[in-house]
Design an enzyme around this catalytic site. Structure first.
Site, mmCIF file in Angstrom:
data_model
loop_
_atom_site.group_PDB
_atom_site.id
_atom_site.type_symbol
_atom_site.label_atom_id
_atom_site.label_comp_id
_atom_site.label_asym_id
_atom_site.label_seq_id
_atom_site.Cartn_x
_atom_site.Cartn_y
_atom_site.Cartn_z
ATOM 1 N N SER A 8 0.832 -1.205 0.000
ATOM 2 C CA SER A 8 0.000 0.000 0.000
ATOM 3 C C SER A 8 0.866 1.255 0.000
ATOM 4 C CB SER A 8 -0.909 0.013 1.228
ATOM 5 O OG SER A 8 -1.457 1.307 1.364
ATOM 6 N N HIS A 33 -1.055 -1.157 -4.325
ATOM 7 C CA HIS A 33 -2.354 -0.770 -3.763
ATOM 8 C C HIS A 33 -2.377 0.738 -3.510
ATOM 9 C CE1 HIS A 33 -6.013 -1.799 -1.419
ATOM 10 N NE2 HIS A 33 -5.621 -0.894 -0.541
ATOM 11 N N ASP A 35 -4.624 3.784 -1.934
ATOM 12 C CA ASP A 35 -5.734 4.089 -1.029
ATOM 13 C C ASP A 35 -6.212 5.520 -1.224
ATOM 14 O OD1 ASP A 35 -6.084 1.710 0.713
ATOM 15 O OD2 ASP A 35 -3.970 2.080 1.148
ATOM 16 N N MET A 37 -8.786 8.336 -0.071
ATOM 17 C CA MET A 37 -9.671 8.666 1.060
ATOM 18 C C MET A 37 -10.157 10.101 0.941
ATOM 19 S SD MET A 37 -7.354 7.142 4.104
ATOM 20 C CE MET A 37 -6.673 5.492 4.051
ATOM 21 N N HIS A 66 -8.164 1.319 -4.251
ATOM 22 C CA HIS A 66 -9.161 1.104 -3.188
ATOM 23 C C HIS A 66 -9.800 2.456 -2.881
ATOM 24 C CE1 HIS A 66 -9.637 -0.008 1.412
ATOM 25 N NE2 HIS A 66 -10.801 0.158 0.814
ATOM 26 N N MET A 68 -12.050 4.817 -0.910
ATOM 27 C CA MET A 68 -12.766 5.040 0.361
ATOM 28 C C MET A 68 -13.395 6.422 0.266
ATOM 29 S SD MET A 68 -9.799 3.416 2.746
ATOM 30 C CE MET A 68 -8.623 3.471 1.415
ATOM 31 N N MET A 137 -11.994 -5.958 4.648
ATOM 32 C CA MET A 137 -11.129 -5.099 5.462
ATOM 33 C C MET A 137 -10.841 -5.817 6.782
ATOM 34 S SD MET A 137 -10.383 -2.480 3.689
ATOM 35 C CE MET A 137 -9.479 -1.613 4.983
ATOM 36 N N ASP A 175 -6.931 -6.487 3.726
ATOM 37 C CA ASP A 175 -6.257 -5.187 3.834
ATOM 38 C C ASP A 175 -6.338 -4.679 5.271
ATOM 39 O OD1 ASP A 175 -5.291 -2.619 3.475
ATOM 40 O OD2 ASP A 175 -6.931 -1.956 2.162
ATOM 41 N N GLY A 177 -3.268 -4.333 8.723
ATOM 42 C CA GLY A 177 -2.564 -5.079 9.760
ATOM 43 C C GLY A 177 -1.900 -6.354 9.284
ATOM 44 N N GLY A 197 0.922 -2.212 4.046
ATOM 45 C CA GLY A 197 1.494 -0.874 3.977
ATOM 46 C C GLY A 197 2.683 -0.742 4.902
HETATM 47 C C1 DX5 Z 1 -6.529 1.444 5.399
HETATM 48 C C2 DX5 Z 1 -6.024 1.168 4.014
HETATM 49 C C3 DX5 Z 1 -4.896 0.229 3.947
HETATM 50 C C4 DX5 Z 1 -3.654 0.656 4.671
HETATM 51 C C5 DX5 Z 1 -3.046 -0.593 5.212
HETATM 52 O O1 DX5 Z 1 -7.722 2.145 5.315
HETATM 53 O O2 DX5 Z 1 -7.066 0.643 3.211
HETATM 54 O O3 DX5 Z 1 -4.604 -0.148 2.608
HETATM 55 O O4 DX5 Z 1 -2.712 1.321 3.878
HETATM 56 O O5 DX5 Z 1 -2.002 -0.264 6.050
HETATM 57 P P1 DX5 Z 1 -1.299 -1.309 7.006
HETATM 58 O O6 DX5 Z 1 -0.798 -2.429 6.143
HETATM 59 O O7 DX5 Z 1 -0.216 -0.493 7.623
HETATM 60 O O8 DX5 Z 1 -2.326 -1.777 7.992
HETATM 61 ZN ZN ZN Z 2 -6.554 -0.164 1.210
#
Ligand code: DX5
Ligand code: ZN
Length: 219
Positions: A8, A33, A35, A37, A66, A68, A137, A175, A177, A197
């Protein structure tokens, strides 16, 4: 079985995205990936079209976007023009799920649908046949660096039952953790695509971390 790592970009170095794109190109990650937002659907704001365009110029991997954001249908065409190969939308944001999923396909991208951890997996009944991938998620969308929610394993099993019924070719993505420790367990559970990420970009050797995630054996 398909096993893919999708790092990510949210955890990359925004002062030198080109270097991180080149690292991804050299690595065993097949996807990147992205993200997006909007500060409305999620409390955080990340980046939009100009950053995506810059990244697709330097990165030769599959661009996994992705979204959001609320009203994603308004922006799908532009994300695909900016280089998205796969567009994943949140079911929570869709007024007309079938129309939006069809729009993504008609614009020429692969189709993904996703839900936050508090949305029942059975809300995906009837929709899995319309998509190439379901993203479950494993944290609440909005921020990198959160802790993996263990109930995700139960949700993967629920999803696998729907996929078996509606669309056996559908990929499962997780996606939030994800790290070197839980990656083998997730792949063993039947996940095809792992987003990571902070575990990748905050590690000393991101390329090696990606390979480790792909090749680690379940303990
Ligand atoms: C969270 C994102 C993830 C995020 C994951 O809303 O969708 O893609 O970057 O980050 P890590 O891998 O650090 O949990
Ligand atoms: Zn994501």
């Amino acid at each position: 079985m398909t096993k893919i790592i999708s790092p990510s970009l949210l955890s990359a170095d925004f002062g030198n995205l080109q270097a991180d794109c080149e690292m991804i190109n050299r690595s065993n990650a097949e996807w990147l990936h992205i993200d997006v937002m909007d500060g409305v659907f999620v409390p955080n704001i990340s980046f939009g079209f100009p950053v995506l365009e810059a990244v697709t110029k330097h990165c030769n991997k599959v661009i996994d976007v992705h979204l959001m954001i609320v009203e994603p249908e308004k922006y799908i065409e532009r994300f695909i023009q900016a280089g998205a190969d796969i567009v994943t939308v949140h079911l929570e944001t869709l007024k007309n799920p079938f129309d939006t999923l069809r729009l993504i396909r008609e614009m020429g991208a692969k189709v993904g649908i996703t839900i936050n951890p508090d949305v029942p997996v059975n809300s995906l009944y009837g929709l899995v046949g319309q998509v190439d991938m379901v993203l479950l998620m494993s944290v609440f969308a909005g921020y990198g660096g959160q802790k993996f929610i263990e109930e995700t394993y139960t949700r993967i099993e629920e999803l696998k039952a729907i996929i078996a019924e509606e669309n056996p070719d559908c990929l499962i993505q997780i996606d939030g953790g994800v790290n070197v420790d839980n990656a083998p367990k997730l792949f063993d559970a039947g996940v095809n695509v792992l987003v990571a990420g902070s575990a990748v970009f905050n590690s000393e050797n991101p390329e090696e971390t990606i390979s480790k995630m792909l090749n680690a054996k379940n303990a």
